[in-house]
Write a protein that holds these residues in place. Sequence first.
Motif, PDB file in Angstrom:
ATOM      1  N   ASN A 120     -10.626 -14.205 -35.812  1.00  0.00           N
ATOM      2  CA  ASN A 120     -11.483 -13.898 -34.670  1.00  0.00           C
ATOM      3  C   ASN A 120     -12.361 -12.685 -34.996  1.00  0.00           C
ATOM      4  OD1 ASN A 120     -12.566 -14.159 -32.132  1.00  0.00           O
ATOM      5  ND2 ASN A 120     -10.934 -12.992 -31.131  1.00  0.00           N
ATOM      6  N   ASP A 121     -13.340 -12.939 -35.883  1.00  0.00           N
ATOM      7  CA  ASP A 121     -14.194 -11.844 -36.316  1.00  0.00           C
ATOM      8  C   ASP A 121     -15.574 -11.874 -35.654  1.00  0.00           C
ATOM      9  OD1 ASP A 121     -15.323 -13.220 -39.514  1.00  0.00           O
ATOM     10  OD2 ASP A 121     -14.948 -14.156 -37.569  1.00  0.00           O
ATOM     11  N   HIS A 122     -15.750 -12.778 -34.685  1.00  0.00           N
ATOM     12  CA  HIS A 122     -17.009 -12.825 -33.946  1.00  0.00           C
ATOM     13  C   HIS A 122     -16.720 -12.831 -32.448  1.00  0.00           C
ATOM     14  CE1 HIS A 122     -18.275 -14.409 -37.867  1.00  0.00           C
ATOM     15  NE2 HIS A 122     -19.455 -13.866 -37.578  1.00  0.00           N
ATOM     16  N   ALA A 123     -17.468 -12.032 -31.745  1.00  0.00           N
ATOM     17  CA  ALA A 123     -17.352 -12.013 -30.284  1.00  0.00           C
ATOM     18  C   ALA A 123     -18.306 -13.036 -29.695  1.00  0.00           C
ATOM     19  CB  ALA A 123     -17.671 -10.620 -29.745  1.00  0.00           C
ATOM     20  N   PRO A 124     -17.982 -13.584 -28.524  1.00  0.00           N
ATOM     21  CA  PRO A 124     -18.933 -14.498 -27.869  1.00  0.00           C
ATOM     22  C   PRO A 124     -20.242 -13.758 -27.552  1.00  0.00           C
ATOM     23  CG  PRO A 124     -16.755 -14.657 -26.879  1.00  0.00           C
ATOM     24  CD  PRO A 124     -16.723 -13.466 -27.787  1.00  0.00           C
ATOM     25  N   SER A 125     -21.298 -14.514 -27.410  1.00  0.00           N
ATOM     26  CA  SER A 125     -22.596 -13.900 -27.085  1.00  0.00           C
ATOM     27  C   SER A 125     -23.417 -14.875 -26.276  1.00  0.00           C
ATOM     28  CB  SER A 125     -23.351 -13.491 -28.350  1.00  0.00           C
ATOM     29  OG  SER A 125     -23.649 -14.621 -29.128  1.00  0.00           O
ATOM     30  N   PHE A 126     -24.255 -14.301 -25.376  1.00  0.00           N
ATOM     31  CA  PHE A 126     -25.208 -15.111 -24.625  1.00  0.00           C
ATOM     32  C   PHE A 126     -26.580 -14.932 -25.247  1.00  0.00           C
ATOM     33  CE2 PHE A 126     -22.762 -16.689 -21.128  1.00  0.00           C
ATOM     34  CZ  PHE A 126     -21.718 -15.794 -20.980  1.00  0.00           C
ATOM     35  N   ALA A 127     -27.396 -15.919 -25.111  1.00  0.00           N
ATOM     36  CA  ALA A 127     -28.735 -15.859 -25.686  1.00  0.00           C
ATOM     37  C   ALA A 127     -29.623 -14.842 -24.951  1.00  0.00           C
ATOM     38  CB  ALA A 127     -29.388 -17.233 -25.653  1.00  0.00           C
ATOM     39  N   GLU A 128     -29.294 -14.557 -23.695  1.00  0.00           N
ATOM     40  CA  GLU A 128     -30.077 -13.603 -22.919  1.00  0.00           C
ATOM     41  C   GLU A 128     -29.125 -12.696 -22.133  1.00  0.00           C
ATOM     42  OE1 GLU A 128     -30.922 -17.156 -19.670  1.00  0.00           O
ATOM     43  OE2 GLU A 128     -32.579 -16.092 -20.596  1.00  0.00           O
ATOM     44  N   GLU A 129     -29.630 -11.587 -21.736  1.00  0.00           N
ATOM     45  CA  GLU A 129     -28.783 -10.627 -21.020  1.00  0.00           C
ATOM     46  C   GLU A 129     -28.687 -10.922 -19.530  1.00  0.00           C
ATOM     47  OE1 GLU A 129     -30.198  -6.737 -21.771  1.00  0.00           O
ATOM     48  OE2 GLU A 129     -29.647  -6.775 -23.917  1.00  0.00           O
ATOM     49  N   GLU A 130     -29.701 -11.589 -18.996  1.00  0.00           N
ATOM     50  CA  GLU A 130     -29.715 -11.840 -17.543  1.00  0.00           C
ATOM     51  C   GLU A 130     -30.247 -13.232 -17.276  1.00  0.00           C
ATOM     52  OE1 GLU A 130     -31.368  -9.787 -13.383  1.00  0.00           O
ATOM     53  OE2 GLU A 130     -32.218  -9.241 -15.321  1.00  0.00           O
ATOM     54  N   LYS A 131     -29.626 -13.877 -16.314  1.00  0.00           N
ATOM     55  CA  LYS A 131     -30.054 -15.203 -15.890  1.00  0.00           C
ATOM     56  C   LYS A 131     -30.413 -15.128 -14.407  1.00  0.00           C
ATOM     57  CE  LYS A 131     -30.602 -19.682 -15.856  1.00  0.00           C
ATOM     58  NZ  LYS A 131     -31.735 -20.332 -16.512  1.00  0.00           N
ATOM     59  N   THR A 143     -23.269 -27.638  -4.220  1.00  0.00           N
ATOM     60  CA  THR A 143     -24.321 -27.842  -5.226  1.00  0.00           C
ATOM     61  C   THR A 143     -23.990 -27.028  -6.483  1.00  0.00           C
ATOM     62  OG1 THR A 143     -25.958 -28.193  -3.477  1.00  0.00           O
ATOM     63  CG2 THR A 143     -26.773 -27.656  -5.704  1.00  0.00           C
ATOM     64  N   ARG A 144     -24.198 -27.672  -7.628  1.00  0.00           N
ATOM     65  CA  ARG A 144     -23.878 -27.024  -8.916  1.00  0.00           C
ATOM     66  C   ARG A 144     -25.159 -26.561  -9.608  1.00  0.00           C
ATOM     67  NH1 ARG A 144     -22.379 -30.146 -12.596  1.00  0.00           N
ATOM     68  NH2 ARG A 144     -22.962 -32.113 -11.610  1.00  0.00           N
ATOM     69  N   PHE A 145     -25.046 -25.405 -10.259  1.00  0.00           N
ATOM     70  CA  PHE A 145     -26.142 -24.871 -11.063  1.00  0.00           C
ATOM     71  C   PHE A 145     -25.575 -24.526 -12.458  1.00  0.00           C
ATOM     72  CE2 PHE A 145     -26.886 -23.878  -6.649  1.00  0.00           C
ATOM     73  CZ  PHE A 145     -28.195 -24.270  -6.455  1.00  0.00           C
ATOM     74  N   GLN A 146     -26.181 -25.136 -13.465  1.00  0.00           N
ATOM     75  CA  GLN A 146     -25.666 -24.874 -14.826  1.00  0.00           C
ATOM     76  C   GLN A 146     -26.026 -23.467 -15.253  1.00  0.00           C
ATOM     77  OE1 GLN A 146     -26.581 -27.811 -17.792  1.00  0.00           O
ATOM     78  NE2 GLN A 146     -26.163 -26.411 -19.493  1.00  0.00           N
ATOM     79  N   LEU A 147     -25.024 -22.804 -15.789  1.00  0.00           N
ATOM     80  CA  LEU A 147     -25.213 -21.454 -16.304  1.00  0.00           C
ATOM     81  C   LEU A 147     -25.379 -21.494 -17.823  1.00  0.00           C
ATOM     82  CD1 LEU A 147     -22.503 -19.590 -14.190  1.00  0.00           C
ATOM     83  CD2 LEU A 147     -24.988 -19.610 -13.821  1.00  0.00           C
ATOM     84  N   PRO A 148     -25.987 -20.450 -18.391  1.00  0.00           N
ATOM     85  CA  PRO A 148     -26.130 -20.428 -19.860  1.00  0.00           C
ATOM     86  C   PRO A 148     -24.762 -20.468 -20.550  1.00  0.00           C
ATOM     87  CG  PRO A 148     -27.547 -18.792 -18.837  1.00  0.00           C
ATOM     88  CD  PRO A 148     -26.670 -19.317 -17.749  1.00  0.00           C
ATOM     89  N   VAL A 149     -24.739 -21.164 -21.671  1.00  0.00           N
ATOM     90  CA  VAL A 149     -23.512 -21.291 -22.463  1.00  0.00           C
ATOM     91  C   VAL A 149     -23.456 -20.158 -23.473  1.00  0.00           C
ATOM     92  CG1 VAL A 149     -22.223 -22.729 -24.077  1.00  0.00           C
ATOM     93  CG2 VAL A 149     -23.482 -23.782 -22.188  1.00  0.00           C
ATOM     94  N   ALA A 150     -22.301 -19.539 -23.570  1.00  0.00           N
ATOM     95  CA  ALA A 150     -22.106 -18.513 -24.595  1.00  0.00           C
ATOM     96  C   ALA A 150     -21.801 -19.184 -25.938  1.00  0.00           C
ATOM     97  CB  ALA A 150     -20.970 -17.575 -24.196  1.00  0.00           C
ATOM     98  N   ARG A 151     -22.167 -18.491 -27.008  1.00  0.00           N
ATOM     99  CA  ARG A 151     -21.938 -19.013 -28.360  1.00  0.00           C
ATOM    100  C   ARG A 151     -20.949 -18.115 -29.092  1.00  0.00           C
ATOM    101  NH1 ARG A 151     -23.662 -24.102 -27.942  1.00  0.00           N
ATOM    102  NH2 ARG A 151     -25.792 -24.218 -27.109  1.00  0.00           N
ATOM    103  N   ASP A 152     -20.051 -18.761 -29.827  1.00  0.00           N
ATOM    104  CA  ASP A 152     -19.098 -18.025 -30.675  1.00  0.00           C
ATOM    105  C   ASP A 152     -18.997 -18.772 -32.012  1.00  0.00           C
ATOM    106  OD1 ASP A 152     -15.886 -16.442 -30.047  1.00  0.00           O
ATOM    107  OD2 ASP A 152     -17.001 -16.701 -31.920  1.00  0.00           O
ATOM    108  N   LEU A 218     -22.744 -11.805 -18.950  1.00  0.00           N
ATOM    109  CA  LEU A 218     -24.091 -12.210 -18.571  1.00  0.00           C
ATOM    110  C   LEU A 218     -24.310 -11.851 -17.093  1.00  0.00           C
ATOM    111  CD1 LEU A 218     -26.763 -13.749 -19.189  1.00  0.00           C
ATOM    112  CD2 LEU A 218     -25.593 -15.819 -18.370  1.00  0.00           C
ATOM    113  N   ASN A 219     -25.398 -11.128 -16.846  1.00  0.00           N
ATOM    114  CA  ASN A 219     -25.764 -10.800 -15.461  1.00  0.00           C
ATOM    115  C   ASN A 219     -26.498 -11.981 -14.839  1.00  0.00           C
ATOM    116  OD1 ASN A 219     -24.725  -8.136 -15.545  1.00  0.00           O
ATOM    117  ND2 ASN A 219     -26.580  -7.453 -16.607  1.00  0.00           N
ATOM    118  N   VAL A 220     -25.960 -12.497 -13.747  1.00  0.00           N
ATOM    119  CA  VAL A 220     -26.556 -13.638 -13.067  1.00  0.00           C
ATOM    120  C   VAL A 220     -27.090 -13.140 -11.709  1.00  0.00           C
ATOM    121  CG1 VAL A 220     -26.188 -15.944 -12.140  1.00  0.00           C
ATOM    122  CG2 VAL A 220     -24.938 -15.194 -14.197  1.00  0.00           C
ATOM    123  N   THR A 221     -28.381 -13.333 -11.528  1.00  0.00           N
ATOM    124  CA  THR A 221     -29.032 -12.921 -10.267  1.00  0.00           C
ATOM    125  C   THR A 221     -29.444 -14.161  -9.502  1.00  0.00           C
ATOM    126  OG1 THR A 221     -29.831 -10.858 -11.264  1.00  0.00           O
ATOM    127  CG2 THR A 221     -30.919 -11.629  -9.250  1.00  0.00           C
TER     128      THR A 221
END
Length: 782
Positions: A120-131, A143-152, A218-221
Amino acid sequence: MIYWSRALFFFLFFCDTELIFAQIKYSTPEGVKVGAVIGNVAKDLGLDVSTLTNRRFRIVSGAHGALFEVNPNNGILYVHQNIDREMLCDRNIACLTDLKIVVENPLEVHYITVEIIDVNDHAPSFAEEEKIIEIAELIAPGTRFQLPVARDPDVGINSIQRYKLSQNDHFHLEIRDRGEDKIPFLVLQGQLDREQKTNHSLILTAMDGGAPSQSAHLNVTIRVLDINDHRPVFSKEVYSAILQENAAIDTIVIQLEATDLDEGTNADIEYAFGSDSNSDLLQLFSLNIHTGEIRVRGLIDYETANVYKLDVQASDKGQPPMTTDCRVIVKIQDVNDNMPEIDITSLSSVVPEDSKHGTVIALISFTDRDSGNNGKVLCRLTDNVPFELKPSYKENMYSLVTKETLDRETVPNYDISITAIDCGESPLSTVKTLSIQVSDVNDNSPVFLHNPLELYLIENNPPGEAIFSVSALDNDLNENAVLSYRLLKGEGGHREITTFLNINAESGQISAMKSFDFETLKTFQFHVVATDSGTPSLSSNVTVNVFILDQNDNAPVILYPLSSNGSAEGVEEIPRNVNAGHLVTKVRAYDADIGYNGWLLFSLQEVTDHSLFGLDRYTGQIRTLRSFTETDEVEHKLVILVKDNGNVSLSATATVIVKLVEPKDTFVASDVKSAAKDDEDDNVTFYLMITLGSVSVLFIISIIVLIAMQCSKSTDYNAKYLQETNYDGTLCHSIQYRSGDKRYMLVGPRMSIGSTIVPGSHANTLVLPDRRRTSEEVSLRN
């Protein structure tokens, strides 16, 4: 700390090819230090550590360069370069690297598989800081809203395992699995009221399953908008498309279509890739925002990726706009666009010509980056070569081995073309050439071009002078073709041959240590052995038949007359009243030479009265030419010259004193004695004629027998003299013999029984043509 285990330990023996295969599997975490020990390969293979250096214990190939090395002194496999599993295997679950280890004498090939274990040498990350998500206030709960997927980049348990949403009253988090990915969705729990709260701030946390766990935030507004109460809808949540690799630019991949029940601008739909789409995908595919058409934008390579996952959003133009999403899975269909690759591990470029069938020359592996039949490889070698490809237990792994006996003297080297052809619809092929040099071994004995050899040597040769030279050929190379010569002792011919012959060991030049005498030795035989310098050495011998040729080196010897003191003088008394033709005496002589060198002629060198006596030049008989008169002197001196017919003739002289006596009664006894002597001479003449007749008959019989023998057997090099049964010291005789395709006749005096004659004489040899055959005669050395 390094964890390793042996997952597989498998041996396969190739007895015919002298190959021993074994496969061992180790495992090691990524990111270990350079030099870290993976395992003791020599110990696990049961190899003697003390022999590793001499047996050239080494790694000959690896899938990812030189990540690992082995210590040739102790057999330990260790890390040679930094290991980054994500760089090597991307997101593949199993990350394996194959190593091929070779040990020689005998040849062993072992396959080592090292599994790189993810840490486990990589931390998860989001492509952007705020959505920022805009939601109309009248949107129904649920109602569902898709959130950004984190990458690891990590895999397995170290990849993203769960999402967590900060505590709030209006939303909760829902996770859906799409293949290997976990997709977070924001689900509305209760009705929103823009008048109460315009913005809602949430925090989405992505966590992996490592120990310790790592996370990303990830900050979601949430912006609450006014009414647009219908969102676009895709006909499917997941679309599939098949695309051939290397598809042309602008090729249509798929046509997406979303519908919206609203009217006007609220029903106008625009399409866009998901905000978290990989930038690499955007280089390969384009999306028409108005039509939803996905087209090829870049080079599609199956070997880079065989499937692509595209997230597409459809948004209307209402205020606020409403969106929906879907996933497009594009499967790439392989085409035959990669040529097979050939990897040759040559164990030796030089092969001894005495190599056994099945000797391994090289290890050859074939790879093709295509899949299916496009990646299936067939291989073949150049036709008509004494080698073949023998398959290994591992697919597309072959051993190049000998299948026939090699002969350097016939073919010293081979340029073998190895062809690999795939099984695609339009097959692609690769050709590599392997040069193999056949090294020499000592498998050819020296060869003499002619056997036996004939040497014709004139007698009285200078001692120490070269008389002959022998030469052999050896088809081998270098030391195996370096020849030395020696005389063979104690086998046939003259056992003491080395006492009068010497041979130069390097050049084969033969020198006589003494001068040969034809009258003593007429022919002899010896053997020369040629030996090469190989190990073990090979040899062959040649027989040399030596024929000594006569030279005129013996002067005639007077046998009669011979006085008591040994001088050639005699006194003959004859009556005065004898008639013309009376035999006075006969001079007898002998010459040890043969042929013309021994053919004697008689002549009067000195005589008192030339009219009284005559001399037969062939027989040496002295006779009266006329009757004596009273005026003739009583004593007459005759000097007879006897000479041979050699090129440089030799001679001797005899003196005969002829005394005339009166025929009186007182000399009756003398007359009787004289008459008896005349009768004796007449008898001698008679017997001589009988002898000549007998010799002639025997000579004819001998010729007939010799012809019969020659017709019934091959060439006889040592022809025997035909001996006369009687000899009076003056007559000549002839000997016939055959050598090769010629017949010879020698003319000369009689020789002792058992003497032999040597073909090739000059002055005393008459060559007769042979009508039966024509062949080339070995040259005569003078």
